[in-house]
Structure formats: structure tokens, C-alpha cells
Design an enzyme around this catalytic site. Structure first.
Site, PDB file in Angstrom:
ATOM      1  N   ALA A   1       0.828  -1.210   0.000  1.00  0.00           N
ATOM      2  CA  ALA A   1       0.000   0.000   0.000  1.00  0.00           C
ATOM      3  C   ALA A   1       0.862   1.259   0.000  1.00  0.00           C
ATOM      4  O   ALA A   1       0.621   2.198  -0.783  1.00  0.00           O
ATOM      5  CB  ALA A   1      -0.930  -0.013   1.210  1.00  0.00           C
TER       6      ALA A   1
ATOM      7  N   GLU B   1      10.808   3.112   6.129  1.00  0.00           N
ATOM      8  CA  GLU B   1      10.500   1.701   6.387  1.00  0.00           C
ATOM      9  C   GLU B   1      11.333   1.209   7.569  1.00  0.00           C
ATOM     10  O   GLU B   1      12.537   1.449   7.621  1.00  0.00           O
ATOM     11  CB  GLU B   1      10.791   0.884   5.118  1.00  0.00           C
ATOM     12  N   GLN B   2      10.679   0.490   8.468  1.00  0.00           N
ATOM     13  CA  GLN B   2      11.390   0.004   9.657  1.00  0.00           C
ATOM     14  C   GLN B   2      12.463  -1.042   9.344  1.00  0.00           C
ATOM     15  O   GLN B   2      13.486  -1.111  10.015  1.00  0.00           O
ATOM     16  CB  GLN B   2      10.398  -0.589  10.653  1.00  0.00           C
TER      17      GLN B   2
ATOM     18  N   ARG C   1       3.613 -12.292  -4.033  1.00  0.00           N
ATOM     19  CA  ARG C   1       3.704 -10.955  -3.412  1.00  0.00           C
ATOM     20  C   ARG C   1       5.073 -10.333  -3.603  1.00  0.00           C
ATOM     21  O   ARG C   1       5.188  -9.129  -3.808  1.00  0.00           O
ATOM     22  CB  ARG C   1       3.422 -11.048  -1.917  1.00  0.00           C
TER      23      ARG C   1
ATOM     24  N   TYR D   1      -4.358 -21.229  -5.676  1.00  0.00           N
ATOM     25  CA  TYR D   1      -4.198 -20.812  -7.078  1.00  0.00           C
ATOM     26  C   TYR D   1      -2.722 -20.830  -7.444  1.00  0.00           C
ATOM     27  O   TYR D   1      -1.861 -21.044  -6.563  1.00  0.00           O
ATOM     28  CB  TYR D   1      -4.823 -19.432  -7.312  1.00  0.00           C
TER      29      TYR D   1
ATOM     30  N   ASP E   1      -3.651  -1.323   5.295  1.00  0.00           N
ATOM     31  CA  ASP E   1      -4.072  -2.060   6.496  1.00  0.00           C
ATOM     32  C   ASP E   1      -4.044  -1.176   7.745  1.00  0.00           C
ATOM     33  O   ASP E   1      -4.782  -1.425   8.700  1.00  0.00           O
ATOM     34  CB  ASP E   1      -3.144  -3.257   6.748  1.00  0.00           C
TER      35      ASP E   1
HETATM   36  C1  FAD Z   1      -3.846 -15.097   4.098  1.00  0.00           C
HETATM   37  C2  FAD Z   1      -3.987 -13.749   3.494  1.00  0.00           C
HETATM   38  C3  FAD Z   1      -4.308 -13.695   2.160  1.00  0.00           C
HETATM   39  C4  FAD Z   1      -4.501 -12.451   1.549  1.00  0.00           C
HETATM   40  N1  FAD Z   1      -4.828 -12.442   0.241  1.00  0.00           N
HETATM   41  C5  FAD Z   1      -5.079 -11.272  -0.360  1.00  0.00           C
HETATM   42  C6  FAD Z   1      -5.435 -11.229  -1.727  1.00  0.00           C
HETATM   43  O1  FAD Z   1      -5.505 -12.247  -2.412  1.00  0.00           O
HETATM   44  N2  FAD Z   1      -5.699 -10.029  -2.290  1.00  0.00           N
HETATM   45  C7  FAD Z   1      -5.624  -8.859  -1.571  1.00  0.00           C
HETATM   46  O2  FAD Z   1      -5.912  -7.797  -2.130  1.00  0.00           O
HETATM   47  N3  FAD Z   1      -5.254  -8.868  -0.254  1.00  0.00           N
HETATM   48  C8  FAD Z   1      -4.982 -10.038   0.362  1.00  0.00           C
HETATM   49  N4  FAD Z   1      -4.626 -10.056   1.666  1.00  0.00           N
HETATM   50  C9  FAD Z   1      -4.459  -8.803   2.408  1.00  0.00           C
HETATM   51  C10 FAD Z   1      -3.136  -8.133   2.126  1.00  0.00           C
HETATM   52  O3  FAD Z   1      -2.111  -9.050   2.267  1.00  0.00           O
HETATM   53  C11 FAD Z   1      -2.877  -6.942   3.046  1.00  0.00           C
HETATM   54  O4  FAD Z   1      -4.057  -6.188   3.145  1.00  0.00           O
HETATM   55  C12 FAD Z   1      -1.765  -6.042   2.480  1.00  0.00           C
HETATM   56  O5  FAD Z   1      -0.561  -6.746   2.391  1.00  0.00           O
HETATM   57  C13 FAD Z   1      -1.561  -4.805   3.347  1.00  0.00           C
HETATM   58  O6  FAD Z   1      -0.557  -3.986   2.795  1.00  0.00           O
HETATM   59  P1  FAD Z   1       0.013  -2.756   3.624  1.00  0.00           P
HETATM   60  O7  FAD Z   1       1.073  -2.175   2.759  1.00  0.00           O
HETATM   61  O8  FAD Z   1      -1.100  -1.892   4.080  1.00  0.00           O
HETATM   62  O9  FAD Z   1       0.627  -3.403   4.934  1.00  0.00           O
HETATM   63  P2  FAD Z   1       1.914  -4.335   5.093  1.00  0.00           P
HETATM   64  O10 FAD Z   1       2.054  -5.234   3.941  1.00  0.00           O
HETATM   65  O11 FAD Z   1       1.815  -4.944   6.440  1.00  0.00           O
HETATM   66  O12 FAD Z   1       3.127  -3.317   5.051  1.00  0.00           O
HETATM   67  C14 FAD Z   1       3.416  -2.456   6.128  1.00  0.00           C
HETATM   68  C15 FAD Z   1       4.852  -2.003   6.014  1.00  0.00           C
HETATM   69  O13 FAD Z   1       5.104  -1.083   7.079  1.00  0.00           O
HETATM   70  C16 FAD Z   1       6.296  -1.434   7.741  1.00  0.00           C
HETATM   71  N5  FAD Z   1       6.198  -0.974   9.121  1.00  0.00           N
HETATM   72  C17 FAD Z   1       5.496  -1.521  10.144  1.00  0.00           C
HETATM   73  N6  FAD Z   1       5.653  -0.821  11.263  1.00  0.00           N
HETATM   74  C18 FAD Z   1       6.472   0.213  10.953  1.00  0.00           C
HETATM   75  C19 FAD Z   1       7.024   1.290  11.697  1.00  0.00           C
HETATM   76  N7  FAD Z   1       6.761   1.449  13.021  1.00  0.00           N
HETATM   77  N8  FAD Z   1       7.822   2.175  11.060  1.00  0.00           N
HETATM   78  C20 FAD Z   1       8.113   2.033   9.732  1.00  0.00           C
HETATM   79  N9  FAD Z   1       7.648   1.009   9.000  1.00  0.00           N
HETATM   80  C21 FAD Z   1       6.821   0.129   9.588  1.00  0.00           C
HETATM   81  C22 FAD Z   1       6.371  -2.949   7.599  1.00  0.00           C
HETATM   82  O14 FAD Z   1       7.692  -3.428   7.784  1.00  0.00           O
HETATM   83  C23 FAD Z   1       5.868  -3.141   6.179  1.00  0.00           C
HETATM   84  O15 FAD Z   1       6.877  -3.005   5.220  1.00  0.00           O
HETATM   85  C24 FAD Z   1      -4.375 -11.266   2.303  1.00  0.00           C
HETATM   86  C25 FAD Z   1      -4.014 -11.329   3.643  1.00  0.00           C
HETATM   87  C26 FAD Z   1      -3.831 -12.546   4.237  1.00  0.00           C
HETATM   88  C27 FAD Z   1      -3.482 -12.568   5.692  1.00  0.00           C
END
Ligand code: FAD
Length: 411
Positions: free
Chosen positions: A35, A54-55, A128, A238, A318
Site C-alpha cells: 500500500a 521503512e522500519q 507478493r 491458485y 491495512d
Molecule cells: C492469508 C492472506 C491472504 C490475503 N490475500 C489477499 C489477496 O488475495 N488479495 C488482496 O488484495 N489482499 C490479500 N490479503 C491482504 C493483504 O495481504 C494486506 O491487506 C496487504 O498486504 C496490506 O498492505 P500494507 O502495505 O497496508 O501493509 P503491510 O504489507 O503490512 O506493510 C506495512 C509495512 O510497514 C512497515 N512498518 C510496520 N511498522 C512500521 C514502523 N513502526 N515504522 C516504519 N515502517 C513500519 C512494515 O515493515 C511493512 O513493510 C491477504 C491477507 C492474508 C493474511
């Protein structure tokens, strides 16, 4: 940004005049996940220079698959990843729901070219790490210094129109706006709104990637993309990486173990015991999972936030809407958020206006999807395989989620 305050209020000529100043807005994105990097690219492609903190000391994604449904594909095309997706992702021709014990196809749906015809974008499935690598390369090609590793967000102070962000490594950064993209356990969210209570759902998730060469000759997934419903158990499976890996995410009602980490290894024997009464067409790949490739984590549920933005800080992905995985829509929502954030900053003449437009465009839809993901847990994890059919298959497509295009919805 200081110049921005001196500008005249809204109006078409003011918007044109402000455009140049907005491009100098210092935007701090916390978190380089799917995201956060989508937001970075959407902003870069519109002339901004965001910085992503990024952490982690190194960039990486977990070994698992991800579905990019058409709404998500539109977003990835907006940020220039269309050709990369076409090269690296699998494009299933059909998807469906299966009976856990008989393996029978209960619901069969067209994907492939039909998705393109109906929604204007393909339905893809991708590793991913492949998607994340595409994003990292594209962000760095635009600005080699855009991603700062080893910067764990530790807190922030809003002082007038500025935000001072501090990091665990002792560094500080001043920005005009900070966006928390730091995932399900977001520290930015905690700093803004306090810690969200998380309830254990009573379900544990297992995931794995199985090399196709471990399968017996002639093995085929039918349909190519499938979700199976069972007795308090369910599974999505898949192909990714040019069909060389089978990705599965399997869910089981299970108590007594409540660890939410995504990197916890699990014994293959535990996975096989959980799915002992499943049809051979599932057990054949579950039992071929390389032991180092088998993980489990407990699923926790959180309520939607009534508000994301406070002053010059907001949330995305998220961090903004931590949802259960039963619709496979979490990343798609983060990708949509990222594109909309870029469009809002492009369209607005002040930071406050951009954040207002962003939250107005996104909060309702993501709240609806968060709640629908919670409801889908019951649909998939109930004990309903025998009565499951087209009418009860209220999946993400039936809910109309694929029809959203983040490139053109009003902001
Ligand atoms: C089993 C499973 C299957 C899924 N399948 C799908 C799918 O098919 N399609 C779909 O659309 N979604 C799917 N999802 C959901 C999807 O994986 C998540 O919603 C998505 O990865 C979230 O992305 P994000 O970038 O918001 O968070 P994250 O991927 O968690 O990234 C957060 C980033 O922030 C960093 N971070 C954390 N804390 C700090 C801090 N204090 N300071 C600096 N950096 C920090 C982390 O290291 C990380 O790099 C699935 C989830 C699961 C659990």
C-alpha cells in the site's frame, strides 16, 4: 508548503496557481509495504517527491500469493505496473468454489478475457514478492533516495502546519503531511487514535507455496483459481509465478494458539491433521508443501475506525482498515487508497483539502469491505459446504467490488 498559506482561497485560477506549490509538499509515508509503495508511485507519477520510511533494514515481502482483482489491477496500471503484471502474474481462465470433501465444483465463474470485457481489467494472481519488487524498482527509478530503510516510526508532533516525525534510530524528519502505511499493527494509527482492540476470531490461517514439480504428472488445478468451503475450515488455492508454484491460504477453527505474526513456521503434520478429511485433490498439494514453506498465524478482528485524519496525519492500507482475509481484498483496498491519495493531492490546492478528499473518497468503501470480510468468515468457515451454491456464493465479485476503478471514481 509555507508558500501555500499565502495563496488565495479556492477557485479555478487559484487551483492552477497552487499546483506548483503543492508539488513541493513534503509527504512522509511510513511503511514500504504494497500500500505504501502504491501511494509513493501514485504521487511520484503526479509530480510529487514523497519519502517512504521503512522500519526493516532490507526490503522484502512474505512468500505468498496475492489476487489482483480488476479493481486492484486498474490501480496497478495507474502506477505504471501494467506491463510488469502482464509479464509476472498468472491470469486464471476460471475461478470457483469447491466442496472440501468431494472436490466437486459448486460454483464456476469465468475470469481471463471475460474479466477484461466486463471490468476493463484482468483478474491476476501474483507472488507478493514479485509485485513488491516491481514497486520498489519503479519507486527507485523515479527517485533513488525515496525509500529510507531502518527508519521505524516512533512518534510525531504536529506543530502548526508541520509534522515532526521521530524514528527509533534517533533520526527526525519534518514534513507537511505524514501518512501511516505501516500495516495491521500500525504505530501511526496508535499515535493518532490509540490502540485498536483486537479480538481473536477463533480461526488460524496456514499458508504455503508448493513447487509444481512436486506434483504427480498431469496434475491440474480445476478451476485454476478456487476457494473451498468445509466444516469450520476453508481454503483458497491458485497458481503464481508463471504456474510454477501453487499458493494456498487455509483457515481452520482452532483455539489455544493466538500468535498474529506472519512469519511463524508451522509443522506440516499439524496442517495435514487439520485438513485430514479433505479431498485428495487438496491433500495432494498440502502434503507436498516444503517444510520451510509452511506458516501459520492467528486471525484477529478489529473494528473500523470512525475517522482516519487528524490535522496533517492520516492512514492508508491495512493501517487504516485492518481487515480479515476472507475476501482477499486487503491489498486491493490499499492499492485503491494509494492511487486515490495521489489523485487527491493532484486535485487539491491545499494539504488539508487533499486529506479531506482522500478520506471522503475512501473510508466508506473500505469500511464496507472490512465488514463484508468479517461476514465472509461465517460464509466460508461455517458448516455449509453441502448447501453451498451460486445463490449463497456472495463473494467479492457478487458484491460488485470489481466494478470500482480508482483511476476514474470522483475524488
Ligand atoms: C492469508 C492472506 C491472504 C490475503 N490475500 C489477499 C489477496 O488475495 N488479495 C488482496 O488484495 N489482499 C490479500 N490479503 C491482504 C493483504 O495481504 C494486506 O491487506 C496487504 O498486504 C496490506 O498492505 P500494507 O502495505 O497496508 O501493509 P503491510 O504489507 O503490512 O506493510 C506495512 C509495512 O510497514 C512497515 N512498518 C510496520 N511498522 C512500521 C514502523 N513502526 N515504522 C516504519 N515502517 C513500519 C512494515 O515493515 C511493512 O513493510 C491477504 C491477507 C492474508 C493474511
Amino acid at each position: 508548503m509555507r508558500a501555500e498559506r499565502q495563496l488565495s482561497p479556492r477557485g479555478s485560477s487559484a487551483n492552477v496557481a497552487n499546483w506548483g506549490f503543492m508539488k513541493n509538499t513534503r509527504i512522509a509515508l511510513i511503511g514500504a509495504g504494497i500500500a505504501g509503495l502504491t501511494a509513493a508511485l501514485a504521487l511520484q507519477r503526479r509530480g510529487f517527491r514523497p519519502v517512504v520510511y521503512e522500519q526493516a533494514p532490507q526490503l522484502g515481502e512474505v512468500g505468498a500469493g496475492l489476487t489482483a482483482s480488476p479493481n486492484s489491477t486498474h490501480g496497478l496500471e495507474d502506477i505504471g505496473l501494467g506491463p510488469g503484471l502482464a509479464r509476472l502474474a498468472c491470469k486464471p481462465d476460471r475461478a470457483g468454489a469447491l466442496h472440501y470433501r468431494t472436490g466437486e465444483v459448486l460454483v464456476d465463474q469465468e475470469r481471463g478475457e471475460a474479466a477484461l470485457r466486463q471490468y476493463g481489467a484482468y483478474y491476476y494472481q501474483i507472488h507478493r514478492a514479485d509485485l513488491h519488487n516491481l514497486q520498489v524498482d519503479a519507486v527507485r527509478a523515479n527517485d533513488p533516495a525515496a525509500i529510507r530503510l531502518n527508519h521505524a516510526f516512533a512518534g510525531f508532533r504536529q506543530i502548526g502546519d508541520e509534522v515532526e516525525v521521530s524514528f527509533a534510530n534517533g533520526a527526525k524528519a519534518t514534513a507537511d503531511v505524514v501518512i501511516g502505511c505501516d500495516g495491521i499493527k500500525s504505530e501511526v494509527r496508535a499515535a493518532l487514535w490509540g490502540r485498536l482492540p483486537a479480538r481473536f476470531t477463533g480461526n488460524v490461517a496456514f499458508r504455503g507455496l508448493v513447487p509444481i514439480e512436486r506434483m504427480p504428472p498431469g496434475f491440474k488445478l480445476t478451476p485454476m483459481s478456487g476457494a473451498a468451503v468445509g466444516n469450520k475450515h476453508s481454503m483458497a488455492r491458485y497458481l503464481v509465478r508463471d504456474g510454477t508454484l501453487i499458493n494456498f491460504a487455509a483457515f481452520a477453527e482452532k483455539s489455544g494458539w493466538e500468535n498474529e505474526s506472519w512469519s511463524m513456521r508451522c509443522e506440516l503434520s499439524e496442517l495435514l491433521a487439520e485438513f485430514h478429511d479433505w479431498h485428495e485433490s487438496f491433500r495432494v498439494f498440502l502434503s507436498a508443501t516444503p517444510p520451510e514453506n509452511c506458516f501459520k498465524w492467528a486471525l484477529f478482528d478489529r473494528d473500523p475506525l470512525p475517522q482516519w485524519t487528524k490535522g496533517r496525519a492520516s492512514l492508508l492500507g491495512d493501517a487504516a482498515h485492518p481487515m480479515l482475509p476472507f475476501l482477499g481484498m486487503g491489498a486491493a483496498m490499499g492499492i485503491e487508497d494509494g492511487v486515490i491519495l495521489g489523485r487527491c493531492f493532484e486535485a487539491a490546492s491545499t494539504v488539508d483539502e487533499a486529506l479531506k478528499r482522500y478520506e471522503a473518497a475512501r473510508r466508506e468503501r473500505t469500511t464496507m469491505v472490512l465488514l463484508a470480510s468479517r461476514a465472509a468468515q461465517d460464509r466460508l468457515q461455517g458448516n455449509k459446504a453441502d448447501g453451498y451454491n451460486k445463490e449463497t456464493h456472495k463473494n467479492e465479485e457478487a458484491m460488485g467490488l470489481f466494478g470500482y476503478n480508482p483511476r476514474i471514481v470522483p475524488v
